[in-house]
Design a protein around this motif. Structure first.
Motif, PDB file in Angstrom:
ATOM      1  N   ALA A 375       0.833  -1.222   0.000  1.00 12.73           N
ATOM      2  CA  ALA A 375       0.000   0.000   0.000  1.00 12.73           C
ATOM      3  C   ALA A 375       0.855   1.254   0.000  1.00 12.73           C
ATOM      4  CB  ALA A 375      -0.934   0.001   1.202  1.00 12.73           C
ATOM      5  N   LEU A 376       2.114   1.127   0.415  1.00 14.50           N
ATOM      6  CA  LEU A 376       3.004   2.282   0.505  1.00 14.50           C
ATOM      7  C   LEU A 376       4.127   2.248  -0.516  1.00 14.50           C
ATOM      8  CD1 LEU A 376       3.278   2.475   4.421  1.00 14.50           C
ATOM      9  CD2 LEU A 376       1.568   3.495   2.893  1.00 14.50           C
ATOM     10  N   MET A 377       3.929   1.435  -1.561  1.00 17.85           N
ATOM     11  CA  MET A 377       4.948   1.318  -2.605  1.00 17.85           C
ATOM     12  C   MET A 377       4.483   2.075  -3.831  1.00 17.85           C
ATOM     13  SD  MET A 377       5.967  -2.700  -2.050  1.00 17.85           S
ATOM     14  CE  MET A 377       7.263  -2.722  -3.283  1.00 17.85           C
ATOM     15  N   GLY A 378       5.285   3.040  -4.268  1.00 20.35           N
ATOM     16  CA  GLY A 378       4.962   3.807  -5.477  1.00 20.35           C
ATOM     17  C   GLY A 378       4.997   2.928  -6.701  1.00 20.35           C
ATOM     18  N   ASP A 379       4.128   3.203  -7.639  1.00 21.39           N
ATOM     19  CA  ASP A 379       4.022   2.416  -8.863  1.00 21.39           C
ATOM     20  C   ASP A 379       3.919   3.378 -10.048  1.00 21.39           C
ATOM     21  OD1 ASP A 379       3.551   0.648 -10.854  1.00 21.39           O
ATOM     22  OD2 ASP A 379       1.796  -0.290  -9.947  1.00 21.39           O
TER      23      ASP A 379
END
Length: 381
Positions: A375-379
């Motif tokens: 949920a806190l990983m940029g994509d």
């Protein structure tokens, strides 16, 4: 003369009776041989008719076909390392517990998440075993196996915190105990060396945890400090490192991405780290940096290869005692309030597991939400 001729008379009588019996038996003789040959001919005709009229060599046995060729081509070196040909395998459907949600996802481009299902269309066979890949319709393992959660964009300003518990799978009972105690929102990272990974990983997924795979990367003081077998090393041919990567990746299935185990030297070398990150992008996996090295090129390489990326903000149990661990968790909360979110990592030590479990029980009362790491990983894809 009467005594001499008596035996001859009896002999003639016996011969006469024998001839009569043979004649009678011949009259009653049944042609068994002819009947047997006739039955064999009928059987042969029936078999021939079956072969000509029925064109089902599988005899009605249920089977499914799985295309193990990647939807998006990986880099050329990886193509040489993996099983050539992108063949098609036929397998008993019961070998893979494919959820109905995964089947529905194939009918549309929107990923449907079932944390207990393993989708064979997200697996590619290599000489080491199955490893993740993007499905034929473009669905990524990162999307399918990520735990549904609020993100910074959907949380309405509520601070978000993720906790990674690392080093799991090496001790079976310790791992199962941690799985049973930790909140399901905690993210679990498994080492690739456990002998009972099928059992422990299965238990973690059944409890709804999001999973990462630890990949051993070369530190500056290698081999004095050795992450373990199949460590990816600087200065080696990309083919050799990718072969090690595939072997590690085949340890278990159902993870959203990789997290480094050590690797300060490796992650600082673009020539060595680049092919690995390219492979993660081609296979639809995320990468989580453990934050141990400021020289890591992970952010730049992840962005270049469209890899979902995150970086740990703090090691929570650098001092593995209850008091210091709770203090470090309080600092992590403060960072989340300041920046909107924060990621912490702890080892699977019993004291760390107990402290995190206790801390998480009242986290919501303090206005902070515990979320999985994805949920806190940029994509950027």
């Amino acid at each position: 003369m009467t005594e001499l001729s008596a035996p001859l008379v009896r002999r003639k009588a016996r011969l006469a009776r024998t001839a009569q019996l043979r004649a009678a038996g011949k009259a009653r003789h049944v042609p068994v041989t002819r009947i047997a040959l006739g039955l064999l001919a009928l059987i042969a005709i029936g078999v021939g008719a079956r072969v000509m009229l029925v064109s089902d060599p599988e005899g009605g046995r249920p089977s499914s076909t799985v295309d193990i060729a990647g939807a998006n081509p990986s880099n050329s070196v990886a193509g040489a390392v993996s099983t050539p040909g992108g063949a098609t395998i036929t397998a008993d459907p019961e070998m893979f517990p494919v959820a109905q949600a995964a089947a529905t996802a194939e009918a549309s481009t929107a990923p449907i998440i079932d944390p207990t299902a393993l989708d064979p269309q997200l697996l590619e066979q290599t000489e080491f075993g199955a490893i993740p890949r993007i499905s034929g319709t473009g669905i990524r393992p990162f999307d399918v196996y990520s735990r549904p959660s609020d993100t910074p964009a959907t949380s309405g300003g509520k601070p978000l915190v993720a906790i990674i518990v690392s080093g799991l799978g090496l001790n079976t009972e310790g791992t199962l105990d941690a799985i049973g105690k930790l909140p399901e929102e905690a993210t679990l990272a498994f080492a690739p060396y456990g002998k009972t990974l099928e059992r422990t990983v299965g238990a973690a997924r059944a409890e709804g945890h999001e999973l990462f795979l630890e990949v051993p990367l070369e530190p500056f003081d290698y081999p004095e400090n050795d992450p373990g077998p199949d460590t990816l090393l600087t200065g080696q041919a990309p083919r050799d490192n990718l072969s090690k990567l595939f072997k590690v990746m085949s340890s278990f299935s159902g993870y959203v991405g990789l997290i480094n185990n050590m690797g300060a030297r490796f992650t600082a070398s673009g020539a060595d780290f680049g092919p690995m990150m390219e492979e993660l992008g081609a296979r639809g996996l995320g990468y989580l940096d453990d934050g141990s090295s400021n020289r890591s090129l992970a952010p730049q390489l992840a962005r270049a290869n469209r890899v979902p990326f995150g970086r740990v903000n703090a090691v929570i149990d650098a001092n593995p005692a209850r008091g210091p661990i709770l203090a470090a968790l309080a600092d992590l909360e403060a960072e989340a309030r300041d920046k909107g979110y924060a990621i912490g990592i702890v080892s699977a030590l019993p004291v760390s597991v107990e402290a995190v479990t206790e801390w998480a029980k009242s986290l919501g009362e303090r206005g902070i939400e515990l979320v999985p790491a994805s949920a806190l990983m940029g994509d950027d894809s």
